[in-house]
Design a protein around this motif. Structure first.
Motif, PDB file in Angstrom:
ATOM      1  N   VAL A  99       0.804  -1.221   0.000  1.00 38.43           N
ATOM      2  CA  VAL A  99       0.000   0.000   0.000  1.00 38.43           C
ATOM      3  C   VAL A  99       0.833   1.264   0.000  1.00 38.43           C
ATOM      4  O   VAL A  99       0.360   2.327  -0.403  1.00 38.43           O
ATOM      5  CB  VAL A  99      -0.980   0.032   1.195  1.00 38.43           C
ATOM      6  CG1 VAL A  99      -2.051  -1.015   1.003  1.00 38.43           C
ATOM      7  CG2 VAL A  99      -0.254  -0.144   2.506  1.00 38.43           C
ATOM      8  N   LEU A 100       2.083   1.174   0.453  1.00 37.03           N
ATOM      9  CA  LEU A 100       2.900   2.383   0.470  1.00 37.03           C
ATOM     10  C   LEU A 100       3.411   2.739  -0.919  1.00 37.03           C
ATOM     11  O   LEU A 100       3.740   3.883  -1.192  1.00 37.03           O
ATOM     12  CB  LEU A 100       4.076   2.204   1.429  1.00 37.03           C
ATOM     13  CG  LEU A 100       3.746   2.254   2.919  1.00 37.03           C
ATOM     14  CD1 LEU A 100       5.006   2.036   3.743  1.00 37.03           C
ATOM     15  CD2 LEU A 100       3.082   3.557   3.295  1.00 37.03           C
ATOM     16  N   ASN A 101       3.512   1.749  -1.788  1.00 28.20           N
ATOM     17  CA  ASN A 101       4.189   1.967  -3.063  1.00 28.20           C
ATOM     18  C   ASN A 101       3.314   1.753  -4.293  1.00 28.20           C
ATOM     19  O   ASN A 101       3.739   2.078  -5.402  1.00 28.20           O
ATOM     20  CB  ASN A 101       5.396   1.042  -3.159  1.00 28.20           C
ATOM     21  CG  ASN A 101       6.402   1.310  -2.057  1.00 28.20           C
ATOM     22  OD1 ASN A 101       6.754   2.458  -1.805  1.00 28.20           O
ATOM     23  ND2 ASN A 101       6.838   0.265  -1.390  1.00 28.20           N
ATOM     24  N   TYR A 102       2.137   1.194  -4.101  1.00 30.17           N
ATOM     25  CA  TYR A 102       1.298   0.882  -5.246  1.00 30.17           C
ATOM     26  C   TYR A 102      -0.109   1.426  -5.053  1.00 30.17           C
ATOM     27  O   TYR A 102      -0.628   1.491  -3.949  1.00 30.17           O
ATOM     28  CB  TYR A 102       1.232  -0.637  -5.471  1.00 30.17           C
ATOM     29  CG  TYR A 102       2.584  -1.246  -5.732  1.00 30.17           C
ATOM     30  CD1 TYR A 102       3.283  -1.879  -4.713  1.00 30.17           C
ATOM     31  CD2 TYR A 102       3.181  -1.163  -6.982  1.00 30.17           C
ATOM     32  CE1 TYR A 102       4.533  -2.417  -4.939  1.00 30.17           C
ATOM     33  CE2 TYR A 102       4.430  -1.708  -7.217  1.00 30.17           C
ATOM     34  CZ  TYR A 102       5.105  -2.327  -6.191  1.00 30.17           C
ATOM     35  OH  TYR A 102       6.338  -2.846  -6.412  1.00 30.17           O
ATOM     36  N   GLY A 103      -0.718   1.780  -6.170  1.00 29.80           N
ATOM     37  CA  GLY A 103      -2.078   2.267  -6.114  1.00 29.80           C
ATOM     38  C   GLY A 103      -3.079   1.129  -6.027  1.00 29.80           C
ATOM     39  O   GLY A 103      -2.718  -0.045  -6.025  1.00 29.80           O
TER      40      GLY A 103
ATOM     41  N   LEU B  46      -3.304   6.354 -12.027  1.00 26.24           N
ATOM     42  CA  LEU B  46      -2.370   6.984 -12.951  1.00 26.24           C
ATOM     43  C   LEU B  46      -0.950   7.004 -12.398  1.00 26.24           C
ATOM     44  O   LEU B  46      -0.006   6.566 -13.074  1.00 26.24           O
ATOM     45  CB  LEU B  46      -2.810   8.416 -13.244  1.00 26.24           C
ATOM     46  CG  LEU B  46      -4.155   8.586 -13.952  1.00 26.24           C
ATOM     47  CD1 LEU B  46      -4.493  10.064 -14.087  1.00 26.24           C
ATOM     48  CD2 LEU B  46      -4.149   7.902 -15.308  1.00 26.24           C
ATOM     49  N   ILE B  47      -0.800   7.510 -11.186  1.00 25.64           N
ATOM     50  CA  ILE B  47       0.545   7.705 -10.659  1.00 25.64           C
ATOM     51  C   ILE B  47       0.479   7.858  -9.145  1.00 25.64           C
ATOM     52  O   ILE B  47      -0.501   8.388  -8.612  1.00 25.64           O
ATOM     53  CB  ILE B  47       1.200   8.928 -11.343  1.00 25.64           C
ATOM     54  CG1 ILE B  47       2.708   8.907 -11.204  1.00 25.64           C
ATOM     55  CG2 ILE B  47       0.596  10.222 -10.858  1.00 25.64           C
ATOM     56  CD1 ILE B  47       3.397   9.858 -12.181  1.00 25.64           C
ATOM     57  N   LEU B  48       1.487   7.362  -8.465  1.00 28.05           N
ATOM     58  CA  LEU B  48       1.613   7.485  -7.015  1.00 28.05           C
ATOM     59  C   LEU B  48       2.904   8.193  -6.711  1.00 28.05           C
ATOM     60  O   LEU B  48       3.948   7.868  -7.298  1.00 28.05           O
ATOM     61  CB  LEU B  48       1.592   6.099  -6.374  1.00 28.05           C
ATOM     62  CG  LEU B  48       1.759   5.974  -4.853  1.00 28.05           C
ATOM     63  CD1 LEU B  48       1.055   4.701  -4.348  1.00 28.05           C
ATOM     64  CD2 LEU B  48       3.211   5.963  -4.403  1.00 28.05           C
ATOM     65  N   ILE B  49       2.849   9.168  -5.817  1.00 27.57           N
ATOM     66  CA  ILE B  49       4.053   9.872  -5.401  1.00 27.57           C
ATOM     67  C   ILE B  49       4.151   9.769  -3.890  1.00 27.57           C
ATOM     68  O   ILE B  49       3.183  10.032  -3.175  1.00 27.57           O
ATOM     69  CB  ILE B  49       4.058  11.339  -5.910  1.00 27.57           C
ATOM     70  CG1 ILE B  49       5.400  12.007  -5.603  1.00 27.57           C
ATOM     71  CG2 ILE B  49       2.885  12.132  -5.357  1.00 27.57           C
ATOM     72  CD1 ILE B  49       5.614  13.305  -6.385  1.00 27.57           C
ATOM     73  N   ARG B  50       5.306   9.339  -3.410  1.00 25.48           N
ATOM     74  CA  ARG B  50       5.494   9.172  -1.973  1.00 25.48           C
ATOM     75  C   ARG B  50       5.831  10.508  -1.320  1.00 25.48           C
ATOM     76  O   ARG B  50       6.273  11.450  -1.986  1.00 25.48           O
ATOM     77  CB  ARG B  50       6.580   8.141  -1.707  1.00 25.48           C
ATOM     78  CG  ARG B  50       6.175   6.722  -2.089  1.00 25.48           C
ATOM     79  CD  ARG B  50       7.204   5.714  -1.611  1.00 25.48           C
ATOM     80  NE  ARG B  50       8.445   5.827  -2.340  1.00 25.48           N
ATOM     81  CZ  ARG B  50       8.766   5.117  -3.415  1.00 25.48           C
ATOM     82  NH1 ARG B  50       7.905   4.238  -3.890  1.00 25.48           N
ATOM     83  NH2 ARG B  50       9.911   5.277  -4.010  1.00 25.48           N
ATOM     84  N   SER B  51       5.670  10.578  -0.025  1.00 20.28           N
ATOM     85  CA  SER B  51       5.844  11.855   0.686  1.00 20.28           C
ATOM     86  C   SER B  51       7.275  12.369   0.617  1.00 20.28           C
ATOM     87  O   SER B  51       7.506  13.570   0.784  1.00 20.28           O
ATOM     88  CB  SER B  51       5.426  11.697   2.148  1.00 20.28           C
ATOM     89  OG  SER B  51       6.203  10.714   2.789  1.00 20.28           O
ATOM     90  N   ASN B  52       8.247  11.481   0.352  1.00 22.25           N
ATOM     91  CA  ASN B  52       9.638  11.929   0.271  1.00 22.25           C
ATOM     92  C   ASN B  52      10.074  12.216  -1.173  1.00 22.25           C
ATOM     93  O   ASN B  52      11.247  12.465  -1.428  1.00 22.25           O
ATOM     94  CB  ASN B  52      10.573  10.897   0.897  1.00 22.25           C
ATOM     95  CG  ASN B  52      10.512   9.557   0.190  1.00 22.25           C
ATOM     96  OD1 ASN B  52       9.665   9.330  -0.675  1.00 22.25           O
ATOM     97  ND2 ASN B  52      11.411   8.658   0.560  1.00 22.25           N
ATOM     98  N   GLU B  53       9.122  12.181  -2.095  1.00 23.25           N
ATOM     99  CA  GLU B  53       9.409  12.498  -3.493  1.00 23.25           C
ATOM    100  C   GLU B  53       8.838  13.862  -3.835  1.00 23.25           C
ATOM    101  O   GLU B  53       7.823  14.294  -3.266  1.00 23.25           O
ATOM    102  CB  GLU B  53       8.813  11.429  -4.412  1.00 23.25           C
ATOM    103  CG  GLU B  53       9.426  10.048  -4.191  1.00 23.25           C
ATOM    104  CD  GLU B  53       8.760   8.972  -5.041  1.00 23.25           C
ATOM    105  OE1 GLU B  53       7.502   8.925  -5.077  1.00 23.25           O
ATOM    106  OE2 GLU B  53       9.503   8.179  -5.660  1.00 23.25           O
ATOM    107  N   ARG B  54       9.435  14.535  -4.795  1.00 23.34           N
ATOM    108  CA  ARG B  54       8.983  15.878  -5.162  1.00 23.34           C
ATOM    109  C   ARG B  54       8.392  15.919  -6.564  1.00 23.34           C
ATOM    110  O   ARG B  54       7.575  16.792  -6.881  1.00 23.34           O
ATOM    111  CB  ARG B  54      10.154  16.863  -5.066  1.00 23.34           C
ATOM    112  CG  ARG B  54      10.594  17.099  -3.633  1.00 23.34           C
ATOM    113  CD  ARG B  54       9.489  17.720  -2.796  1.00 23.34           C
ATOM    114  NE  ARG B  54       9.792  17.669  -1.380  1.00 23.34           N
ATOM    115  CZ  ARG B  54       9.231  16.774  -0.552  1.00 23.34           C
ATOM    116  NH1 ARG B  54       8.364  15.880  -1.003  1.00 23.34           N
ATOM    117  NH2 ARG B  54       9.536  16.783   0.725  1.00 23.34           N
ATOM    118  N   GLU B  55       8.813  15.012  -7.408  1.00 22.86           N
ATOM    119  CA  GLU B  55       8.317  15.008  -8.786  1.00 22.86           C
ATOM    120  C   GLU B  55       8.372  13.598  -9.336  1.00 22.86           C
ATOM    121  O   GLU B  55       9.283  12.827  -9.009  1.00 22.86           O
ATOM    122  CB  GLU B  55       9.169  15.950  -9.640  1.00 22.86           C
ATOM    123  CG  GLU B  55       8.667  16.181 -11.046  1.00 22.86           C
ATOM    124  CD  GLU B  55       9.436  17.283 -11.759  1.00 22.86           C
ATOM    125  OE1 GLU B  55       9.646  18.347 -11.160  1.00 22.86           O
ATOM    126  OE2 GLU B  55       9.817  17.061 -12.930  1.00 22.86           O
TER     127      GLU B  55
END
Lengths: 115, 112
Positions: A99-103, B46-55
């Motif tokens: 869940v942290l890395n995938y939608g 579409l896309i997932l961005i983690r809290s430690n990523e900026r772009e």
């Protein structure tokens, strides 16, 4: 590889009746979440099931209940239907340890109309 | 009330133009995700961005995240008529377990 399958596609019920919606998760996924989407709004979280137990619940009354089976498929039950329960009900599956890395993978939804 | 809000609520552009939509949220997040929905049917991730990523980039999509402002943006470059859809941002908040909290969406119309 099949995605998330929901049935039925459309449903019309009368106020006060009960309804059961079904969901088969994407192959390999072990977690199922249910969302309610009213017309023109974003989806609202109902609850999530993992290992056949309700793991988390949103702000929905007890009329909304669910179940997860050993094969990871799930049902959403709504009792004493109200006109306001008319919405698109979406099932989403995911992998518990991803869940942290995938939608999430969503089904096409069940359009419920209460008359 | 919902955790986040998208801006604008609706967007109409010509094919070939870029489309930008923004999302604001209220609490600390683990990640933020963007989804597309065609004609009130299922959502497509579409896309997932983690809290430690900026772009992050994916094809014609570019997502930015500014955790100090609690905001994200989605840019669709060289839009096509097939990009006509509603776009939703969803947050996986740190204090909210595994649930996703969606905003109200941006309805994008790409005119041929």
């Amino acid at each position: 590889d099949a995605g998330v399958t929901q049935s039925p596609t459309h449903l019309i019920k009368t106020r006060g009746q009960q309804v059961t919606l079904r969901c088969s998760p994407k192959s390999g996924h072990d977690t199922v979440s249910w969302y309610q989407q009213a017309l023109g709004q974003g989806p609202q979280f109902i609850f999530q099931y993992y290992e056949e137990e309700e793991r988390q619940r949103g702000n929905f009354p007890d009329r909304f209940s669910g179940h997860q089976f050993p094969n990871y498929s799930s049902e959403l039950n709504v009792n004493a239907l109200l006109l306001g329960d008319s919405a698109l009900y979406l099932c989403a599956s995911s992998l518990a340890n991803g869940v942290l890395n995938y939608g999430y993978t969503f089904g096409s939804g069940t359009r419920l109309t209460v008359v | 009330s919902q955790q986040g809000e998208e801006d604008p609520q609706a967007l109409s552009i010509q094919e070939g133009e870029n489309a930008t939509m923004n999302c604001s949220y209220k609490t600390s997040i683990n990640n933020l995700q963007w989804y597309r929905q065609n004609s009130g049917r299922g959502l497509v991730h579409l896309i997932l961005i983690r809290s430690n990523e900026r772009e992050k980039h994916s094809g014609r999509l570019r997502v930015t995240l500014d955790t100090s402002k609690k905001s994200s943006s989605l840019l669709i470059t060289a839009s096509r008529a097939a990009d006509t859809a509603s776009y939703f941002c969803a947050q996986r908040a740190k204090a909210a377990g595994n649930k996703l909290t969606f905003g109200g969406g941006t309805r994008v119309l790409v005119k041929p």
